[in-house]
Design an enzyme around this catalytic site. Structure first.
Site, PDB file in Angstrom:
ATOM      1  N   LYS A  27       0.874  -1.175   0.000  1.00  0.00           N
ATOM      2  CA  LYS A  27       0.000   0.000   0.000  1.00  0.00           C
ATOM      3  C   LYS A  27       0.913   1.228   0.000  1.00  0.00           C
ATOM      4  CE  LYS A  27      -1.987   3.053   1.974  1.00  0.00           C
ATOM      5  NZ  LYS A  27      -1.824   4.468   1.604  1.00  0.00           N
ATOM      6  N   GLU A  64       9.016   1.510  11.119  1.00  0.00           N
ATOM      7  CA  GLU A  64      10.103   2.435  10.761  1.00  0.00           C
ATOM      8  C   GLU A  64       9.493   3.823  10.798  1.00  0.00           C
ATOM      9  OE1 GLU A  64      13.156   1.831  10.354  1.00  0.00           O
ATOM     10  OE2 GLU A  64      13.374  -0.246   9.715  1.00  0.00           O
ATOM     11  N   CYS A 118      13.652  10.592   6.692  1.00  0.00           N
ATOM     12  CA  CYS A 118      13.526  10.234   8.113  1.00  0.00           C
ATOM     13  C   CYS A 118      14.856  10.448   8.823  1.00  0.00           C
ATOM     14  CB  CYS A 118      13.073   8.789   8.239  1.00  0.00           C
ATOM     15  SG  CYS A 118      14.082   7.663   7.256  1.00  0.00           S
ATOM     16  N   GLU A 175       9.712  16.237  14.970  1.00  0.00           N
ATOM     17  CA  GLU A 175      10.204  16.089  13.605  1.00  0.00           C
ATOM     18  C   GLU A 175       9.667  17.229  12.738  1.00  0.00           C
ATOM     19  OE1 GLU A 175       8.677  12.793  11.182  1.00  0.00           O
ATOM     20  OE2 GLU A 175      10.759  12.287  10.720  1.00  0.00           O
TER      21      GLU A 175
HETATM   22  P1  NAD Z   1       2.032   8.633   7.405  1.00  0.00           P
HETATM   23  O1  NAD Z   1       2.156   7.973   8.723  1.00  0.00           O
HETATM   24  O2  NAD Z   1       1.070   9.747   7.257  1.00  0.00           O
HETATM   25  O3  NAD Z   1       1.625   7.569   6.279  1.00  0.00           O
HETATM   26  C1  NAD Z   1       2.406   6.444   6.006  1.00  0.00           C
HETATM   27  C2  NAD Z   1       1.540   5.396   5.318  1.00  0.00           C
HETATM   28  O4  NAD Z   1       0.570   4.916   6.248  1.00  0.00           O
HETATM   29  C3  NAD Z   1       0.752   5.927   4.131  1.00  0.00           C
HETATM   30  O5  NAD Z   1       0.740   4.958   3.119  1.00  0.00           O
HETATM   31  C4  NAD Z   1      -0.654   6.108   4.702  1.00  0.00           C
HETATM   32  O6  NAD Z   1      -1.675   6.034   3.756  1.00  0.00           O
HETATM   33  C5  NAD Z   1      -0.723   4.944   5.665  1.00  0.00           C
HETATM   34  N1  NAD Z   1      -1.714   5.068   6.735  1.00  0.00           N
HETATM   35  C6  NAD Z   1      -2.274   6.186   7.253  1.00  0.00           C
HETATM   36  N2  NAD Z   1      -3.130   5.875   8.257  1.00  0.00           N
HETATM   37  C7  NAD Z   1      -3.101   4.522   8.376  1.00  0.00           C
HETATM   38  C8  NAD Z   1      -3.735   3.593   9.250  1.00  0.00           C
HETATM   39  N3  NAD Z   1      -4.589   3.978  10.194  1.00  0.00           N
HETATM   40  N4  NAD Z   1      -3.448   2.284   9.107  1.00  0.00           N
HETATM   41  C9  NAD Z   1      -2.561   1.861   8.173  1.00  0.00           C
HETATM   42  N5  NAD Z   1      -1.934   2.693   7.315  1.00  0.00           N
HETATM   43  C10 NAD Z   1      -2.193   4.011   7.418  1.00  0.00           C
HETATM   44  O7  NAD Z   1       3.504   9.059   7.012  1.00  0.00           O
HETATM   45  P2  NAD Z   1       3.957   9.948   5.768  1.00  0.00           P
HETATM   46  O8  NAD Z   1       3.584  11.354   6.040  1.00  0.00           O
HETATM   47  O9  NAD Z   1       3.515   9.284   4.520  1.00  0.00           O
HETATM   48  O10 NAD Z   1       5.560   9.770   5.841  1.00  0.00           O
HETATM   49  C11 NAD Z   1       6.395  10.600   6.568  1.00  0.00           C
HETATM   50  C12 NAD Z   1       6.852   9.919   7.827  1.00  0.00           C
HETATM   51  O11 NAD Z   1       7.501   8.689   7.526  1.00  0.00           O
HETATM   52  C13 NAD Z   1       7.893  10.758   8.568  1.00  0.00           C
HETATM   53  O12 NAD Z   1       7.599  10.757   9.947  1.00  0.00           O
HETATM   54  C14 NAD Z   1       9.195  10.008   8.300  1.00  0.00           C
HETATM   55  O13 NAD Z   1      10.187  10.222   9.275  1.00  0.00           O
HETATM   56  C15 NAD Z   1       8.719   8.595   8.263  1.00  0.00           C
HETATM   57  N6  NAD Z   1       9.688   7.742   7.566  1.00  0.00           N
HETATM   58  C16 NAD Z   1      10.449   6.881   8.290  1.00  0.00           C
HETATM   59  C17 NAD Z   1      11.411   6.094   7.644  1.00  0.00           C
HETATM   60  C18 NAD Z   1      12.275   5.142   8.441  1.00  0.00           C
HETATM   61  O14 NAD Z   1      12.977   4.366   7.820  1.00  0.00           O
HETATM   62  N7  NAD Z   1      12.278   5.163   9.751  1.00  0.00           N
HETATM   63  C19 NAD Z   1      11.569   6.183   6.266  1.00  0.00           C
HETATM   64  C20 NAD Z   1      10.785   7.073   5.560  1.00  0.00           C
HETATM   65  C21 NAD Z   1       9.838   7.866   6.217  1.00  0.00           C
END
Ligand code: NAD
Length: 526
Positions: A171, A244, A278, A376
């Site tokens: 997804k 992550e 991240c 963040e």
């Molecule tokens: P987000 O949490 O808004 O969304 C991530 C994913 O989760 C999306 O595909 C979203 O549609 C899905 N999602 C949303 N609500 C959900 C739910 N209730 N159940 C299941 N899935 C759901 O994050 P974002 O804004 O897309 O990404 C940015 C964040 O990701 C930042 O905090 C960044 O630090 C983190 N990130 C971490 C890493 C790592 O390796 N640690 C890598 C990349 C990004």
């Protein structure tokens, strides 16, 4: 047949917008929960045939997909650039190249990394016992990914999960659905069965449906808040999850660092991907003795950056990917400035570009009472603080709920290693920044609110298998000494086990041999 209305189409479809221009790039389906469940069922049906294939055969398909990607490298980079706003060159350097490297690494090395492993059973070996571990696929792995690295992050997990013998339902983020679908397309063109890898597009509700659709594990990458929701749901379905999550990664510049190089590192670490990594440098701590030189170099380097449309050549920094994230950046900067921070570069949206462009920003006079040093920010902002001693630098670095990566900059590598081990982070780089995410063999994962579990490396591969323990008793003819029945002799022998056998000493255990032999003989007569 009547055409569906546009409003209805938009309810059923996800529109992918170019954040830098506001133009529509394309549309993807809004997958319903029922369709998500069907995708998981299809994946489950396809998985046994895939598992039956050897590592070599699986690897061959992955290598074929690599060739498809290489043939279309620039087109894919353009799509990533359009969906995220990042420079196409950066899409190649930070997404496509590392993923291609990871593909060849796991295509070639998974068999060795998952080779059955002997486990020493110590003194039990003297009783004809042996143990080993085999690694079996989990079944169907659900992968939920964010928008900031829409190719590299999911592709790595897809490839590793598949090489381990799993089927996958991915997804992608609702902001980058077309890049997610492109992953499916290249693997399909390489010959991957349609059911084995499926991509369900949609927003958070589609992600939530995937967690509840009967997958065997969820690999989630995203924000802390969503990560908590995913963990709660996974607990309800009693499935394991790797999280992550976000970071607030510190960079420590010691007084013996190479100042020009550390400054360039800081600028790249803070502004690559428009600060939306991240592992971006979100906090910089520089020794007070070199702070003026370092800050001057950082500001000069920042002012040299060329910002523009990621799809154009000669652009260093593109637009931000989402308006929502940009508002967070503005909120953090406004609050910091209100509390006394000084803006040495940037500080505002970029006037001659569209509203999603934010200038690379350098702040000083910041402190840990400001949100910009605690939450963040996930944007092009580099706040810099000074410190006096190594202890203070470590204390500041650890004063955070996050713990993804950190970096220490020094010419004294031993000192760098000493400090690195004192920092609470999944990865600490000495004289480098962010980039180990691109090394396929090294583990990636955070501590504290940055999550748990791993992606990449053997540690990441082990997340995608079930380690099954096989134990063998070659003395099939002898009952175990601890089996029934428990008379006075048995109790004496058990005390001996507690005192001598459990000491781990073969010599001590050997003193039990007469008692053990007596019990065996006696039980033979029973
Ligand atoms: P987000 O949490 O808004 O969304 C991530 C994913 O989760 C999306 O595909 C979203 O549609 C899905 N999602 C949303 N609500 C959900 C739910 N209730 N159940 C299941 N899935 C759901 O994050 P974002 O804004 O897309 O990404 C940015 C964040 O990701 C930042 O905090 C960044 O630090 C983190 N990130 C971490 C890493 C790592 O390796 N640690 C890598 C990349 C990004």
């Amino acid at each position: 047949m009547a055409q569906p209305s546009l409003a209805k189409l938009e309810r059923e479809q996800l529109i992918s917008w170019n954040p830098a221009t506001g133009e529509e790039i394309g549309r993807a389906a809004l997958t319903s929960p029922e369709e998500v469940a069907r995708a998981v069922n299809r994946a489950r049906e396809a998985q046994p045939a895939w598992t039956a294939r050897s590592f070599r055969e699986r690897g061959r398909l992955i290598m074929k997909a690599r060739r498809v990607i290489l043939d279309e490298l620039d087109e894919i980079a353009l799509l990533i650039s359009q969906e995220t706003g990042k420079p196409a060159a950066e899409a190649i350097s930070l997404e496509l190249a590392p993923a291609l490297d990871l593909m060849q690494y796991f295509a070639r090395r998974t068999a060795a990394l998952l080779w059955p492993k002997r486990i020493s059973v110590g003194q039990y070996a003297l009783m004809g016992r042996s143990s080993y571990e085999v690694y079996k696929p989990l079944g169907v792995v659900g992968i939920i990914s964010p928008w900031n690295f829409p190719w590299a992050t999911p592709m790595a997990e897809v490839v590793m999960a598949m090489m381990a013998g799993n089927a996958v339902v991915l997804k992608p983020s609702e902001l980058t659905p077309l890049t997610g679908l492109k992953i499916k397309e290249v693997l399909s063109r390489a010959g991957v069965d349609d059911g084995l890898l499926q991509v369900v597009t949609g927003d958070g509700s589609t992600g939530a449906a995937l967690v509840g659709a009967g997958v065997d594990k969820v690999m989630f990458t995203g924000s802390v808040n969503t990560g908590k929701r995913v963990a709660e749901a996974a607990a309800r379905y009693l499935i394991p999850v790797v999280l992550e999550l976000g970071g607030k990664d510190p960079m420590i510049v010691l007084e013996d660092a190479d100042v020009p190089n550390a400054a360039r590192g800081a600028v790249w670490g803070a502004f690559a991907n428009c600060g939306q990594a991240c592992a971006s440098v979100e906090r910089c701590y520089v020794h007070e003795s070199i702070a003026p030189r370092f800050i001057d170099a950082v500001v000069a380097e920042t002012k040299r950056l060329r910002q523009g449309l990621g799809t154009e050549p000669n652009v260093d920094v593109g637009s931000m990917t989402s308006e929502r994230q940009l508002l967070t950046v503005e909120r953090h900067i406004d609050e910091a400035v209100g509390k006394g921070a000084t803006v040495l570069a940037g500080g505002h949206r970029t006037e001659d570009l569209s509203s999603t462009f934010f200038q690379p920003t350098v702040l000083t006079n910041v402190n840990h009472d400001m949100t910009i040093m605690r939450d963040e920010t996930f944007g092009p902002v580099l706040p810099i603080m000074t410190f006096k001693t190594d202890d203070e630098a470590v204390r500041l670095a650890n004063d955070s709920v996050y713990g993804l990566t950190a970096s220490v900059w020094t010419k004294d590598i031993d000192r760098g290693k000493r400090l690195a081990e004192l920092i609470d982070a999944g990865t600490v780089m000495i004289n480098d920044i962010i980039y180990t995410h691109g090394i396929a063999s090294t583990p990636w994962g955070g501590v504290k609110h940055s999550g748990f579990g791993h992606t990449h490396g053997r540690a990441g591969l082990l997340e995608l298998v079930h380690a099954q323990h096989i134990h063998v008793n070659r003395w099939a003819f002898l009952p175990d000494l601890w089996w029934f029945n428990y008379g006075a002799d048995a109790a004496r022998l058990f005390r001996g086990f507690a005192r001598r056998f459990a000491s781990g000493s073969v010599l001590q255990s050997s003193l039990l041999v007469p008692q053990m032999t007596r019990r065996w003989r006696k039980r033979g007569r029973d």
